[in-house]
Design an enzyme around this catalytic site. Structure first.
Site, PDB file in Angstrom:
ATOM      1  N   SER A   1       5.049   0.942   1.962  1.00  0.00           N
ATOM      2  CA  SER A   1       5.235   0.362   3.299  1.00  0.00           C
ATOM      3  C   SER A   1       4.280   1.005   4.299  1.00  0.00           C
ATOM      4  O   SER A   1       3.071   0.965   4.090  1.00  0.00           O
ATOM      5  CB  SER A   1       6.711   0.494   3.705  1.00  0.00           C
ATOM      6  OG  SER A   1       6.994  -0.308   4.826  1.00  0.00           O
TER       7      SER A   1
ATOM      8  N   ASP B   1       9.597 -10.660   1.313  1.00  0.00           N
ATOM      9  CA  ASP B   1       9.216  -9.596   2.242  1.00  0.00           C
ATOM     10  C   ASP B   1       8.270 -10.176   3.285  1.00  0.00           C
ATOM     11  O   ASP B   1       7.298 -10.865   2.928  1.00  0.00           O
ATOM     12  CB  ASP B   1       8.534  -8.466   1.472  1.00  0.00           C
ATOM     13  CG  ASP B   1       8.134  -7.280   2.344  1.00  0.00           C
ATOM     14  OD1 ASP B   1       8.502  -7.255   3.535  1.00  0.00           O
ATOM     15  OD2 ASP B   1       7.451  -6.387   1.814  1.00  0.00           O
TER      16      ASP B   1
ATOM     17  N   HIS C   1      11.736  -5.912   0.293  1.00  0.00           N
ATOM     18  CA  HIS C   1      11.112  -4.690   0.796  1.00  0.00           C
ATOM     19  C   HIS C   1      11.968  -3.480   0.406  1.00  0.00           C
ATOM     20  O   HIS C   1      13.185  -3.529   0.463  1.00  0.00           O
ATOM     21  CB  HIS C   1      11.007  -4.776   2.323  1.00  0.00           C
ATOM     22  CG  HIS C   1      10.085  -3.761   2.916  1.00  0.00           C
ATOM     23  ND1 HIS C   1       8.715  -3.944   2.978  1.00  0.00           N
ATOM     24  CD2 HIS C   1      10.318  -2.554   3.482  1.00  0.00           C
ATOM     25  CE1 HIS C   1       8.160  -2.906   3.564  1.00  0.00           C
ATOM     26  NE2 HIS C   1       9.113  -2.040   3.869  1.00  0.00           N
TER      27      HIS C   1
END
Length: 298
Positions: free
Chosen positions: A150, A237, A267
């Site tokens: 991320s 996501d 995610h």
């Protein structure tokens, strides 16, 4: 686009609208504390050697599964705002144990207290330190990749744009790479909603800072010369499309790039091997791919 049952179970446990809390600094600090407390209460794998180190002023934690192991830089996610060494400790131990790779996890300064360039500067400093001090810690950084999930993947990609020789390969798990990219609202869910991602971006790189190429790597004018990349996106996501577009641009620039979309995933699946079969499979792929890249460089 069907949710994997394991993704559905996670989202149900998180609850609808769980990601829609107003992110004041007070809330951020409470979320940090709660996540840290939860992580410290969980089980973790024992390794040959785990030690906290000072990497030229940047707190880091070294995970060594065996003496002489190859080592990678690990940069945690959390929107540049949340998470720390403790929240990712169990996963880093799992990753090191399963792949045989040592990891230097970077406890970079976090926004909004420390916006760009502080987090990226810390990652750069830690990587340079690891190159110089690997032998003293019985690990091998002669081929040193970086792995990020991320926002951590953003920092890895941003570092590669800032200095293409800083690391020897980049592993990017569902990376945010373009602040100006439209976030597909239909892909939002309790794991990550578009409004929260917008808030994270503004906390890290407000205003025109977001257009800098080491903040939004997808906007770099020249991606040739980048280290080999492995880009993993999750089907459900809001960051999926920009991650895949970045991988395509790397390929167009002649970079050795492999990209996978994890079907049915949301995610954060990567760092939850106890919940997701896809996490464990991806860890195996990452280890094998880094081994292959390292063998070709030796």
């Amino acid at each position: 686009m069907t949710l994997h049952p394991q993704s559905r179970a996670l989202l149900e446990a998180m609850g609808e609208g769980a990601d829609a809390v107003e992110m004041t600094l007070e809330v951020v600090r409470a979320l940090r504390s709660d996540a840290r407390e939860a992580a410290l209460s969980g089980p973790r794998i024992g390794l040959d050697h785990v030690v906290d180190v000072d990497a030229d002023g940047v707190p880091c934690r070294l995970y060594r599964p065996r003496q002489g192991a190859p080592v990678a830089l690990y940069v945690h996610g959390g929107g540049w705002v949340l998470h720390d060494l403790e929240t990712h400790d169990a996963f880093c131990r799992h990753l090191a144990h399963q792949t045989g790779w040592a990891l230097l996890a970077v406890d970079y300064r976090r926004a909004p207290e420390h916006p760009y360039p502080a987090p990226l500067d810390d990652v750069q400093t830690a990587g340079a330190w690891l190159r110089e001090h690997d032998r003293g810690h019985r690990v091998d950084a002669s081929f040193m990749p970086a792995i990020g999930d991320s926002s951590g993947a953003n920092l890895v990609a941003g570092l590669c744009v800032r200095d293409a020789g800083a690391v020897d390969a980049q592993v990017l798990l569902y990376p945010p790479v373009d602040r100006r990219a439209e976030l597909p609202i239909g892909l939002g869910n309790a794991a990550l909603e578009a409004p929260t991602m917008d808030w994270f971006w503004d906390a890290y790189a407000p205003g025109d800072l977001a257009d800098l190429p080491d903040v939004s790597p997808a906007r770099a004018t020249d991606l040739s010369g980048q280290p080999p990349a492995y880009v993993v996106t999750a089907e459900h996501d809001v960051l999926r499309d920009q991650g895949e577009e970045h991988a395509a641009r790397l390929a167009e620039a002649g970079v050795d790039v492999l990209a996978h979309r994890a079907l049915g995933m949301v995610h954060s699946f990567w760092r939850q091997p106890a919940l997701f079969d896809a996490s464990r499979s991806t860890v195996t792929v990452v280890g094998a791919l880094l081994d292959a890249h390292r063998s070709r460089r030796r």
